[in-house]
Design a protein around this motif. Sequence first.
Motif, PDB file in Angstrom:
ATOM      1  N   LEU A  57     -31.972  -5.936  38.706  1.00  0.00           N
ATOM      2  CA  LEU A  57     -31.860  -7.192  37.967  1.00  0.00           C
ATOM      3  C   LEU A  57     -33.057  -7.415  37.054  1.00  0.00           C
ATOM      4  O   LEU A  57     -32.912  -7.939  35.950  1.00  0.00           O
ATOM      5  CB  LEU A  57     -31.673  -8.355  38.935  1.00  0.00           C
ATOM      6  CG  LEU A  57     -31.229  -9.681  38.337  1.00  0.00           C
ATOM      7  CD1 LEU A  57     -29.983  -9.537  37.476  1.00  0.00           C
ATOM      8  CD2 LEU A  57     -31.005 -10.696  39.439  1.00  0.00           C
ATOM      9  N   ARG A  60     -32.332  -5.423  34.014  1.00  0.00           N
ATOM     10  CA  ARG A  60     -31.204  -5.994  33.266  1.00  0.00           C
ATOM     11  C   ARG A  60     -31.599  -7.242  32.504  1.00  0.00           C
ATOM     12  O   ARG A  60     -31.071  -7.536  31.438  1.00  0.00           O
ATOM     13  CB  ARG A  60     -30.040  -6.302  34.216  1.00  0.00           C
ATOM     14  CG  ARG A  60     -28.771  -6.590  33.467  1.00  0.00           C
ATOM     15  CD  ARG A  60     -28.339  -5.338  32.705  1.00  0.00           C
ATOM     16  NE  ARG A  60     -27.252  -5.599  31.810  1.00  0.00           N
ATOM     17  CZ  ARG A  60     -27.273  -5.313  30.512  1.00  0.00           C
ATOM     18  NH1 ARG A  60     -28.324  -4.763  29.953  1.00  0.00           N
ATOM     19  NH2 ARG A  60     -26.233  -5.564  29.757  1.00  0.00           N
ATOM     20  N   LEU A  86     -27.585  -6.503  43.756  1.00  0.00           N
ATOM     21  CA  LEU A  86     -28.667  -6.881  42.860  1.00  0.00           C
ATOM     22  C   LEU A  86     -29.990  -6.675  43.591  1.00  0.00           C
ATOM     23  O   LEU A  86     -30.198  -7.252  44.664  1.00  0.00           O
ATOM     24  CB  LEU A  86     -28.549  -8.357  42.452  1.00  0.00           C
ATOM     25  CG  LEU A  86     -27.237  -8.799  41.824  1.00  0.00           C
ATOM     26  CD1 LEU A  86     -27.246 -10.313  41.594  1.00  0.00           C
ATOM     27  CD2 LEU A  86     -26.977  -8.058  40.527  1.00  0.00           C
ATOM     28  N   SER A 113     -33.031 -12.116  28.848  1.00  0.00           N
ATOM     29  CA  SER A 113     -33.108 -12.969  30.029  1.00  0.00           C
ATOM     30  C   SER A 113     -32.418 -14.305  29.813  1.00  0.00           C
ATOM     31  O   SER A 113     -32.007 -14.937  30.767  1.00  0.00           O
ATOM     32  CB  SER A 113     -34.564 -13.179  30.438  1.00  0.00           C
ATOM     33  OG  SER A 113     -35.272 -13.824  29.415  1.00  0.00           O
ATOM     34  N   LEU A 131     -28.381 -17.819  37.380  1.00  0.00           N
ATOM     35  CA  LEU A 131     -27.786 -16.615  36.809  1.00  0.00           C
ATOM     36  C   LEU A 131     -26.288 -16.793  36.634  1.00  0.00           C
ATOM     37  O   LEU A 131     -25.597 -17.285  37.534  1.00  0.00           O
ATOM     38  CB  LEU A 131     -28.069 -15.453  37.763  1.00  0.00           C
ATOM     39  CG  LEU A 131     -27.832 -14.045  37.285  1.00  0.00           C
ATOM     40  CD1 LEU A 131     -28.718 -13.723  36.094  1.00  0.00           C
ATOM     41  CD2 LEU A 131     -28.121 -13.071  38.414  1.00  0.00           C
ATOM     42  N   LEU A 136     -23.248 -11.570  33.145  1.00  0.00           N
ATOM     43  CA  LEU A 136     -23.889 -10.322  33.555  1.00  0.00           C
ATOM     44  C   LEU A 136     -22.856  -9.203  33.633  1.00  0.00           C
ATOM     45  O   LEU A 136     -23.074  -8.106  33.135  1.00  0.00           O
ATOM     46  CB  LEU A 136     -24.595 -10.507  34.897  1.00  0.00           C
ATOM     47  CG  LEU A 136     -25.414  -9.356  35.418  1.00  0.00           C
ATOM     48  CD1 LEU A 136     -26.662  -9.158  34.564  1.00  0.00           C
ATOM     49  CD2 LEU A 136     -25.812  -9.604  36.861  1.00  0.00           C
TER      50      LEU A 136
END
Length: 149
Positions: A57, A60, A86, A113, A131, A136
């Motif tokens: 994560l 990412r 994750l 982000s 999140l 995602l």
Amino acid sequence: MLRQLITFQIGEQYLGVDIMAIREIRAWTPTTLLPHSPAFLRGVVNLRGTVLPVIDLSARLGWGLAEPTQRHVIIVVQIASQLNGLIVDAVNDIVSIDGASLQPPPELGADASIRFLEGLVPVEDRMVMILSLDRLAAEMASAPLPEAA
């Protein structure tokens, strides 16, 4: 409307995800790398006979690759019908938030982000980034594969 979140850390950053998306939290397990996968996909692990993709994560979100240790954990989340792991530094608390206190992330351009965030919410003395698992997942599906050497 009250929502329950699991909060966790990546470095000094606090994030949260809706508790209903969490399937389990497990200790760090070394992954099996897959050829030509994006850098944020750290590989797969065996989850009781199921191949579980494990996402870094931190990578990412554009914060750099994590160096997982035995202190790290894998949060298993369900996004649509797919289970994903994750990698996070630590899981903190279950918190209840008022949906009205959720604030949109500031418009800062196409920063990695920010586009994965549903919003931000104050919890005690810190801001927690919520999140968006749907965003995602959508971005993961369209992530470019690395160039062949």
